[in-house]
Each structure stands twice: as structure tokens, then as C-alpha cells.
Design a protein around this motif. Structure first.
Motif, mmCIF file in Angstrom:
data_model
loop_
_atom_site.group_PDB
_atom_site.id
_atom_site.type_symbol
_atom_site.label_atom_id
_atom_site.label_comp_id
_atom_site.label_asym_id
_atom_site.label_seq_id
_atom_site.Cartn_x
_atom_site.Cartn_y
_atom_site.Cartn_z
ATOM 1 N N SER A 2 25.940 46.819 -2.674
ATOM 2 C CA SER A 2 25.106 46.120 -1.691
ATOM 3 C C SER A 2 23.733 46.777 -1.594
ATOM 4 C CB SER A 2 25.784 46.124 -0.328
ATOM 5 O OG SER A 2 25.910 47.449 0.138
ATOM 6 N N GLN A 3 22.770 45.958 -1.213
ATOM 7 C CA GLN A 3 21.424 46.470 -0.969
ATOM 8 C C GLN A 3 21.217 46.579 0.535
ATOM 9 O OE1 GLN A 3 19.559 43.514 -3.738
ATOM 10 N NE2 GLN A 3 17.827 44.911 -3.574
ATOM 11 N N HIS A 4 20.352 47.467 0.930
ATOM 12 C CA HIS A 4 20.114 47.664 2.353
ATOM 13 C C HIS A 4 18.675 47.350 2.743
ATOM 14 C CE1 HIS A 4 23.843 49.912 1.789
ATOM 15 N NE2 HIS A 4 24.063 49.636 3.069
ATOM 16 N N GLU A 138 22.826 46.281 6.112
ATOM 17 C CA GLU A 138 23.002 45.598 4.835
ATOM 18 C C GLU A 138 22.069 44.391 4.777
ATOM 19 O OE1 GLU A 138 26.676 44.785 3.121
ATOM 20 O OE2 GLU A 138 27.407 46.831 3.395
ATOM 21 N N THR A 140 21.018 40.625 3.853
ATOM 22 C CA THR A 140 21.764 39.364 3.729
ATOM 23 C C THR A 140 21.645 38.873 2.288
ATOM 24 O OG1 THR A 140 19.842 37.996 4.248
ATOM 25 C CG2 THR A 140 21.164 38.767 6.122
ATOM 26 N N SER A 141 22.544 37.977 1.895
ATOM 27 C CA SER A 141 22.480 37.469 0.516
ATOM 28 C C SER A 141 21.173 36.717 0.287
ATOM 29 C CB SER A 141 23.696 36.582 0.208
ATOM 30 O OG SER A 141 23.871 35.640 1.232
ATOM 31 N N GLU A 142 20.655 36.089 1.345
ATOM 32 C CA GLU A 142 19.386 35.366 1.203
ATOM 33 C C GLU A 142 18.220 36.326 0.969
ATOM 34 O OE1 GLU A 142 17.695 31.364 3.265
ATOM 35 O OE2 GLU A 142 17.785 33.138 4.525
ATOM 36 N N GLU A 143 18.252 37.447 1.673
ATOM 37 C CA GLU A 143 17.196 38.444 1.464
ATOM 38 C C GLU A 143 17.232 38.989 0.036
ATOM 39 O OE1 GLU A 143 16.477 40.453 5.849
ATOM 40 O OE2 GLU A 143 18.291 40.971 4.758
ATOM 41 N N ILE A 144 18.435 39.233 -0.463
ATOM 42 C CA ILE A 144 18.568 39.758 -1.824
ATOM 43 C C ILE A 144 18.047 38.731 -2.828
ATOM 44 C CG2 ILE A 144 20.257 40.465 -3.593
ATOM 45 C CD1 ILE A 144 21.904 41.669 -1.190
ATOM 46 N N LEU A 145 18.390 37.456 -2.563
ATOM 47 C CA LEU A 145 17.916 36.370 -3.422
ATOM 48 C C LEU A 145 16.394 36.273 -3.427
ATOM 49 C CD1 LEU A 145 19.321 34.078 -5.064
ATOM 50 C CD2 LEU A 145 19.001 32.615 -3.056
#
Ligand code: ZN
Length: 157
Positions: A2-4, A138, A140-145
Motif C-alpha cells: 500500500s501507498q501512504h 493509507e 485511497t485507490s483513487e489517489e493511487i490511480l
């Protein structure tokens, strides 16, 4: 893995302890881990801290703005400068554009020539950051995207 998302406030000082800059009061800097939004050496330290932690992190100049290069000092004829502007020693100008932008500092004013230093103002300086972790969560998946942090002022969410 995971990314933070990390939000931190900082006071940046040179090695004599003089304050160079700081984050604005109540406005921490947020970044998404692994996206090279801040100096990598600083990021590597910040990701190991918890919310509420305070630490002084020293970034050696090699990992910050690089060594001071005496060959990056130039004398330029006064006639090359626009007339009608006042130039003083210590003045800084932005030159270039996009990825080639830089800051030039006037270090000496001669009769016929002006001496300019093209080194980054912080080149050759070890930087000491007093940091405080204001947020560590952590992403969110949207932020990572998207590759950036959401929910801060001025950014879409
Ligand atoms: Zn986005």
C-alpha cells in the motif's frame, strides 16, 4: 504494497540554524508516497514516522540541491540587461521556462558588467528540516490511480 499519504509541517534551517523557509501555519504539506513530490531523502525518513512524531531530519546537500559549482557564475555586460530596471546585489530573477527554470542571483554589480550566480540558492547547503507529522494514512485507490492526494484545499476530490 500500500501507498501512504503523509502530511507534515516543517521548518527548514541551514546548518547555522538560520530559518530559510517553513510551511505555513496550519497548512501542512501533503504528498503521496512514491511520487517524487518531495526530496527523496526526506520522504524516506517521513514514511517511517507516525502521526504526531517530531524529528529533525538533515538532508546532505548531495541529496538536496547538489554541490555549489563555481563555474556557474557568469559576468554579463550591463548592456544585455533591459534599461529602466533597477538591479541590486542580492536580487534574484527567474529565468528559463518549464523544466529548465532556474533562479539567478546577482552577486556583484560592476560598472560595465554584472556578475550572476546560476547555482540554486540552496546549492552546497546541508538542509535541516524540523518536521512534525500531521497526517499519516493509507492512500485511497483513487489517489493511487491519480497519483496525487485528494481532499486538500484547491484540489479536486
Ligand atoms: Zn485526482
Amino acid at each position: 504494497m500500500s501507498q501512504h499519504v503523509i502530511g507534515f509541517s516543517y521548518i527548514l534551517k541551514d546548518k547555522e540554524g538560520k530559518v530559510l523557509e517553513s510551511s505555513a501555519q496550519g497548512k501542512p504539506i501533503f504528498f503521496l508516497e512514491g511520487t517524487k513530490q518531495i526530496i527523496p531523502h526526506l520522504e524516506n525518513e517521513l514514511v517511517n514516522l507516525k502521526k504526531g512524531d517530531k524529528k529533525e531530519i538533515t538532508v546532505p546537500y548531495q541529496a538536496a540541491y547538489g554541490p555549489y559549482d563555481p563555474n556557474q557564475v557568469y559576468k554579463v555586460a550591463r548592456s544585455k540587461f533591459p534599461t529602466g530596471i533597477t538591479i541590486k546585489e542580492g536580487d534574484m530573477f527567474e529565468i528559463g521556462k518549464d523544466n529548465n527554470r532556474g533562479v539567478v542571483t546577482v552577486i556583484e554589480l560592476g560598472e560595465a558588467e554584472i556578475t550572476l550566480d546560476v547555482n540554486h540558492p540552496l546549492a552546497g547547503q546541508d538542509l535541516a528540516f524540523d518536521v512534525e507529522i500531521m497526517e499519516h494514512r493509507e492512500a485511497t485507490s483513487e489517489e493511487i490511480l491519480h497519483g496525487h492526494v485528494h481532499g486538500q484545499e484547491g484540489q479536486h476530490s
